[in-house]
Design an enzyme around this catalytic site. Structure first.
Site, PDB file in Angstrom:
ATOM      1  N   LYS A 151       4.601  -9.759   3.515  1.00  0.00           N
ATOM      2  CA  LYS A 151       4.219 -10.123   2.148  1.00  0.00           C
ATOM      3  C   LYS A 151       4.795  -9.095   1.197  1.00  0.00           C
ATOM      4  O   LYS A 151       4.362  -7.947   1.151  1.00  0.00           O
ATOM      5  CB  LYS A 151       2.702 -10.156   2.050  1.00  0.00           C
ATOM      6  CG  LYS A 151       2.190 -10.617   0.712  1.00  0.00           C
ATOM      7  CD  LYS A 151       0.709 -10.922   0.792  1.00  0.00           C
ATOM      8  CE  LYS A 151       0.141 -11.345  -0.534  1.00  0.00           C
ATOM      9  NZ  LYS A 151      -1.311 -11.583  -0.417  1.00  0.00           N
TER      10      LYS A 151
ATOM     11  N   CYS B  39       0.836  -1.198   0.000  1.00  0.00           N
ATOM     12  CA  CYS B  39       0.000   0.000   0.000  1.00  0.00           C
ATOM     13  C   CYS B  39       0.870   1.246   0.000  1.00  0.00           C
ATOM     14  O   CYS B  39       1.955   1.263   0.562  1.00  0.00           O
ATOM     15  CB  CYS B  39      -0.891   0.040   1.229  1.00  0.00           C
ATOM     16  SG  CYS B  39      -1.478  -1.553   1.735  1.00  0.00           S
TER      17      CYS B  39
HETATM   18  C1  LIG Z   1      -9.446  -9.958  -5.559  1.00  0.00           C
HETATM   19  C2  LIG Z   1      -8.132  -9.959  -4.848  1.00  0.00           C
HETATM   20  C3  LIG Z   1      -7.994  -9.316  -3.624  1.00  0.00           C
HETATM   21  C4  LIG Z   1      -6.788  -9.302  -2.939  1.00  0.00           C
HETATM   22  N1  LIG Z   1      -6.686  -8.684  -1.734  1.00  0.00           N
HETATM   23  C5  LIG Z   1      -5.516  -8.755  -1.031  1.00  0.00           C
HETATM   24  C6  LIG Z   1      -5.408  -8.199   0.265  1.00  0.00           C
HETATM   25  O1  LIG Z   1      -6.376  -7.676   0.818  1.00  0.00           O
HETATM   26  N2  LIG Z   1      -4.213  -8.272   0.923  1.00  0.00           N
HETATM   27  C7  LIG Z   1      -3.126  -8.887   0.337  1.00  0.00           C
HETATM   28  O2  LIG Z   1      -2.069  -8.946   0.949  1.00  0.00           O
HETATM   29  N3  LIG Z   1      -3.206  -9.440  -0.890  1.00  0.00           N
HETATM   30  C8  LIG Z   1      -4.375  -9.380  -1.581  1.00  0.00           C
HETATM   31  N4  LIG Z   1      -4.455  -9.963  -2.831  1.00  0.00           N
HETATM   32  C9  LIG Z   1      -3.278 -10.659  -3.368  1.00  0.00           C
HETATM   33  C10 LIG Z   1      -3.405 -12.160  -3.170  1.00  0.00           C
HETATM   34  O3  LIG Z   1      -3.476 -12.482  -1.814  1.00  0.00           O
HETATM   35  C11 LIG Z   1      -2.237 -12.913  -3.819  1.00  0.00           C
HETATM   36  O4  LIG Z   1      -1.052 -12.652  -3.114  1.00  0.00           O
HETATM   37  C12 LIG Z   1      -2.011 -12.516  -5.258  1.00  0.00           C
HETATM   38  O5  LIG Z   1      -3.261 -12.387  -5.912  1.00  0.00           O
HETATM   39  C13 LIG Z   1      -1.167 -13.519  -6.028  1.00  0.00           C
HETATM   40  O6  LIG Z   1      -1.709 -14.797  -5.983  1.00  0.00           O
HETATM   41  P1  LIG Z   1      -2.670 -15.420  -7.118  1.00  0.00           P
HETATM   42  O7  LIG Z   1      -1.942 -15.311  -8.428  1.00  0.00           O
HETATM   43  O8  LIG Z   1      -2.894 -16.814  -6.664  1.00  0.00           O
HETATM   44  O9  LIG Z   1      -3.912 -14.581  -7.123  1.00  0.00           O
HETATM   45  C14 LIG Z   1      -5.671  -9.956  -3.510  1.00  0.00           C
HETATM   46  C15 LIG Z   1      -5.813 -10.611  -4.734  1.00  0.00           C
HETATM   47  C16 LIG Z   1      -7.011 -10.631  -5.414  1.00  0.00           C
HETATM   48  C17 LIG Z   1      -7.114 -11.358  -6.725  1.00  0.00           C
END
Ligand SMILES: Cc1cc2nc3c(=O)[nH]c(=O)nc-3n(C[C@H](O)[C@H](O)[C@H](O)COP(=O)(O)O)c2cc1C
Ligand SMILES: Cc1cc2nc3c(=O)[nH]c(=O)nc-3n(C[C@H](O)[C@H](O)[C@H](O)COP(=O)(O)OP(=O)(O)OC[C@H]3O[C@@H](n4cnc5c(N)ncnc54)[C@H](O)[C@@H]3O)c2cc1C
Ligand SMILES: Cc1cc2nc3c(=O)[nH]c(=O)nc-3n(C[C@H](O)[C@H](O)[C@H](O)COP(=O)(O)OP(=O)(O)OC[C@H]3O[C@@H](n4cnc5c(N)ncnc54)[C@H](O)[C@@H]3O)c2cc1C
Ligand SMILES: Cc1cc2nc3c(=O)[nH]c(=O)nc-3n(C[C@H](O)[C@H](O)[C@H](O)COP(=O)(O)O)c2cc1C
Ligand code: FES
Ligand code: FES
EC number: 1.3.-.-
Lengths: 305, 242, 305, 242
Positions: free
Chosen positions: C166, C130
């Site tokens: 993260k 953020c």
């Molecule tokens: C709809 C959506 C909302 C997300 N919200 C957060 C969040 O609130 N906090 C966070 O650390 N990551 C958030 N992420 C990131 C995911 O936790 C993840 O790290 C990222 O999408 C990569 O993984 P993936 O390719 O499996 O989606 C979000 C991802 C998506 C798709």
């Protein structure tokens, strides 16, 4: 009649914005079985270094969802052979603009190759994604001071060709890098080169690519390219060749709306050698559908105004 | 010449363990010699799959593939009537020589292009001996069809379930003056060590384009790195200097 | 009998390495129609901030080849509601480990939320992607000094939960960031958060996402995640939760071979709500096929030794 | 309850310009009320496509879709026998009220869920008036089948090629005490401005999951941002405070 696909890339006029990306078109003759390269906007030739290079160990290729990883390691015959043999050979069947892609492992390398290449092609495209052997292996494209230094040095010797810098996306702040390159004298930018990627072979428990990580490209990276082009064009008014994941006429137009004047196609043209002619064919109908007269009118249309 | 063509699946049938023969209809005019290959689009996968031409005639193409990973597994779901894009006419293929006692050596799915090669040699009045190696009897294919052409075929299986127990190098004939070989690299290297005769090796390498544009598929030769898809996949013993 | 899927994530034992990623599992109850969350290794809850947030304007979602872009903007009810309502509700149907994902826009934000959350979940996962409102909008995760500062501050107040950071992949040097976080006191890392991506609507000539760029994830980014996990684990011996593009049992194993101890699934579990249970189901057969007794044995197996 | 189910295509037929009705066989037990939607996997596309349930019975699901972009264009190539995964039973659907003179208003492909709604109201002894708006006569669908149910249907077309020339707001009946509306947001907002009666709006928003997990699809309500896929897609006038 006005050609609705023509674009003005800095001082070079292209009959259309479609360009095979460097490393995905050899030195121009590998596609002769498939189509006449004179239909293209321009061609970008394989990355060329001062001396000939054998490249990396194999495997050099891995597959990914909607993309691929390559680790060619700049196998090429060296700038002298490219200038004395490859360019004259290309000229026997091709008469549109040429982009010479120059790589190096030191500032001397870049300067020597570019000095030799200047004026031999409409555009010299500097690939700065290679490690600097004098700088602990950090790539020129991932350190702004290093980038500025190499662009300044090369600018001195490139006086007849346009000088485009092809930026690496593996950076925290692409706008800073773009600004550095332009302030150091670049005529334009190519955005983006490959991302760093890796696949692992579960049976061998080892990266698929012999060198470990490699350059990741193809449709998978398209949204990254669009966002970087958009960010740079929002900040700096500079001609951009877009690159990264283009696979269709609508992708090409999308990248242009993000700020690209021309569009390079790499990986997709390896898996589908006919994709570039098909895009060129399909663009006029797509422009009609979207009520666009001149493709040049869409460049940067999606920037906040 | 190579070209990107649309082919339609006619049959897709198992012929040995995890091994299928895929018969397709389409324009085969780009093919000129045994040992060439094609690059096949598999729905859902980004890169095409390079596969040797097992056999071809005007309008019909036969490929023999082994299920190795996810792409070849997906190929087993291709059904009659499905269309796929294939870049045809790739690679140099075997160079047919005038050798008196030619030997054909194949290992595993590397046997695929050897039926067409055997037929070509026989059609020129040569009498190739053939040695094929597999892991076990249930993986054997093409042996019977090559025998039916009129060539003598010896089999080696690693587990001894058919023919000689061991590798192709354990089943080589005593006399031959030239070889044509296709199979996994360890087999080809073993063959190179075990023999002194001249011959040709058909190599495999991971590929992106298959038509010479990307430099992804090189192998080291006496002339430096050469593309397996363009200068190869067949290289002579002297070129490789193994 | 030994559970072949169990892994030890720092001081937390997981019955298997599969975890729904933050933001893709709400506060735990949105998947109850599909499966019992007690089969999971752990759950990561939606990113939580000090105060409740409405999030960004819509459209918040765009599609990409093999992936998606989101721009949720951290819509959430705030840490107090999460601790007082969401966690107790979760506890009525779920008894495996919980990961609280904490976001903030200033160091004070992070510290306040983490102080409140400490001890309420096995793991606090700091989302540092953020923008820092006090730092010209640069994100905490893209400046190493800023990252170190926030991790140090939070470490002071997180004494009972494990503290995982993260990391954002939108950086030049992920190993530098990882080292900064670990040196500042992190117990572990989550790699990677989303990349920056953009799609443009050709008809509107405007980014699809209202906010312009958004967070790009899904199978498309898998090779980037694998290479960053591999690079970090090669340099630092720290527990890693992998994240980025996992969509199958073999992807999960591949990420573990790159160095991850556990594996989060985000986007894929939105498009296919049954993917995580399927992966958990399929893993034992895949381990058999690869002749692996304990999944924990593969962690980091593809690192150069 | 919602669930991910496999459906098999039975028919996929054009019914108006760029508009198709897709009939599928599978388990429809997750559906409870008109106005719910499903999320359909389209081969080659990452996200599913949310589509209203046009009609359903035990074992049969009908969707009506308009070709808008690449995903819906690809849907036209789905053929009888093809299987696809569908998350069924999504959203709240319309809440059936006891209004005396209910009005149903639909615009464009937003007409899709209104046939089932009209039938439900009629089955409860209510007599809905129906107003449907389209761009032109060749886009009109469902009007005839709703008339056959026994409801009176007025049509408005932008180009005047059928019914009233103009928008649905130009064809509203003089008397109604409640409305149910589905269509593009500009139409819904125009309806809100043109009327004072209470009613329900079915909204559209870009979605990832469709089942409430991602917060991708919110709309602003008097209770703050609510999920179109979960608290919606149907919201009452008071909730939206348009
Ligand atoms: C709809 C959506 C909302 C997300 N919200 C957060 C969040 O609130 N906090 C966070 O650390 N990551 C958030 N992420 C990131 C995911 O936790 C993840 O790290 C990222 O999408 C990569 O993984 P993936 O390719 O499996 O989606 C979000 C991802 C998506 C798709
Ligand atoms: C010139 C040539 C001819 C071939 N002829 C045949 C044949 O006739 N029959 C047959 O069964 N196989 C043949 N192969 C091997 C065949 O290409 C691979 O088995 C196949 O690509 C594996 O795909 P996959 O999706 O199942 O494996 P995956 O491992 O899932 O594939 C991942 C990627 O790696 C590549 N890859 C994996 N293994 C190989 C390999 N051994 N060689 C090249 N690329 C590989 C794939 O093409 C793909 O890009 C040939 C290879 C070459 C280069
Ligand atoms: C609850 C709900 C019910 C719907 N019911 C119907 C229906 O019954 N019939 C019908 O034809 N259409 C319906 N729509 C709209 C339909 O979902 C879109 O037209 C469709 O997703 C467009 O897909 P595409 O691939 O052709 O367009 P593209 O623009 O290529 O799609 C790109 C992405 O944007 C999304 N998208 C694009 N337009 C819309 C939109 N208007 N609404 C939501 N997502 C969009 C797509 O789902 C996809 O993720 C409904 C939408 C929602 C939210
Ligand atoms: C096989 C291959 C070789 C490449 N070689 C070079 C090169 O020599 N010089 C260079 O600047 N970029 C090289 N690239 C990068 C491409 O030119 C292009 O910028 C990048 O792949 C992103 O575009 P794409 O997604 O269309 O492939 C290479 C890419 C591939 C796939
Ligand atoms: S695979 Fe591209 S050059 Fe051989
Ligand atoms: S689409 Fe995911 S919450 Fe509505």
């Amino acid at each position: 009649m006005v050609n609705p696909l023509a674009v003005q890339l800095g001082t070079t006029t292209l009959q259309n914005p479609l360009i095979p990306a460097s490393g995905c078109f050899g030195f121009g003759d590998e596609f002769l079985d498939f189509y006449d390269p004179n239909i293209l906007g321009a061609v970008a030739l394989k990355g060329t270094t001062r001396d000939a290079r054998d490249g990396n160990a194999t495997p050099r290729i891995a597959e990914t969802p909607a993309g691929m990883i390559n680790s060619i390691g700049l196998q090429n015959p060296g700038i002298d052979v490219v200038l004395s043999k490859k360019l004259p050979h290309l000229a026997t069947f091709y008469s549109q603009p040429v982009i010479l892609n120059i790589s190096g492992f030191s500032i001397d390398d870049y300067v020597a190759s570019c000095a030799a290449a200047d004026g031999k092609a409409e555009i010299i495209e500097l690939n700065v994604s290679c490690p600097n052997v004098h700088g602990g292996g950090i790539s020129f494209g991932s350190s702004c001071p290093l980038l500025v230094e190499v662009v300044r040095a090369v600018r001195e010797v490139v006086t007849q060709s346009q000088l485009f810098i092809k930026l690496s996306p593996n950076v925290t702040d692409i706008v800073e890098m773009a600004r550095g390159a332009v302030d150091a004298g670049a005529d334009g930018l190519t955005l983006i080169n490959t991302l760093l990627g890796m696949r692992i072979d579960l049976k061998r428990r080892h990266p698929v690519i012999a060198a470990g990580a490699g350059g990741f490209s193809g449709p998978a990276i398209f949204p990254i390219a669009v966002r970087m082009i958009h960010a740079v064009k929002s900040a700096i008014d500079v001609p951009i060749m877009g690159s990264g994941g283009v696979a269709s006429a609508s992708d090409a137009l999308e990248m242009m709306m993000a700020g690209a004047t021309a569009v390079q196609v790499g990986a997709e043209s390896l898996r589908d050698p006919m994709v570039i002619p098909r895009i060129i064919d399909e663009l006029p109908a797509l422009l009609d559908e979207l009520e666009i007269d001149q493709i040049a009118d869409v460049i940067g249309e999606a920037l906040a105004s | 010449m190579s070209a990107d063509r649309i082919f339609e699946v006619a049959h897709n049938d198992p012929i040995a363990r995890d091994t299928y023969v895929l018969t397709l209809n389409g324009d085969t005019s780009d093919l000129t010699t045994p040992g060439q290959f094609v690059n096949v689009e598999v729905p859902g996968f980004y890169l095409r799959r390079p596969l040797s031409v097992a056999d071809w005639s005007a309008g019909e193409l036969q490929l023999i593939y082994k299920v190795l990973g996810q792409g070849t597994a997906a190929m087993t779901r291709m059904s009659p009537g499905d269309q796929t894009r294939i870049i045809s006419g790739l690679g140099n293929g075997f160079e047919i020589t005038e050798a008196e006692a030619p030997l054909i050596v194949g290992g595993g799915v590397g046997v695929a292009p050897l039926f067409a090669l055997a037929r070509e040699l026989l059609s020129r009045g040569q009498s190739p001996q053939v040695v094929l190696g597999f892991n076990s009897a249930d993986e054997v294919f093409s042996a019977e069809s090559i025998r039916e052409l009129g060539a003598s075929v010896a089999i080696a299986t690693v587990d001894g379930s058919e023919g000689t127990a061991g590798f192709v190098t354990d089943a080589l004939p005593s006399r031959f003056d030239y070889f044509y070989a296709c199979g996994p690299t360890p087999m080809l290297k073993a063959l190179a060590s075990a023999t002194e005769q001249p011959g040709q090796f058909s190599l495999e390498e991971r590929m992106a384009c298959g038509f010479g544009a990307c430099m992804g598929c090189v192998t080291n030769t006496v002339d430096g790195n050469q593309r397996v898809c363009k200068e190869g996949p067949v290289f002579s013993r002297e070129e490789l200097a193994w």
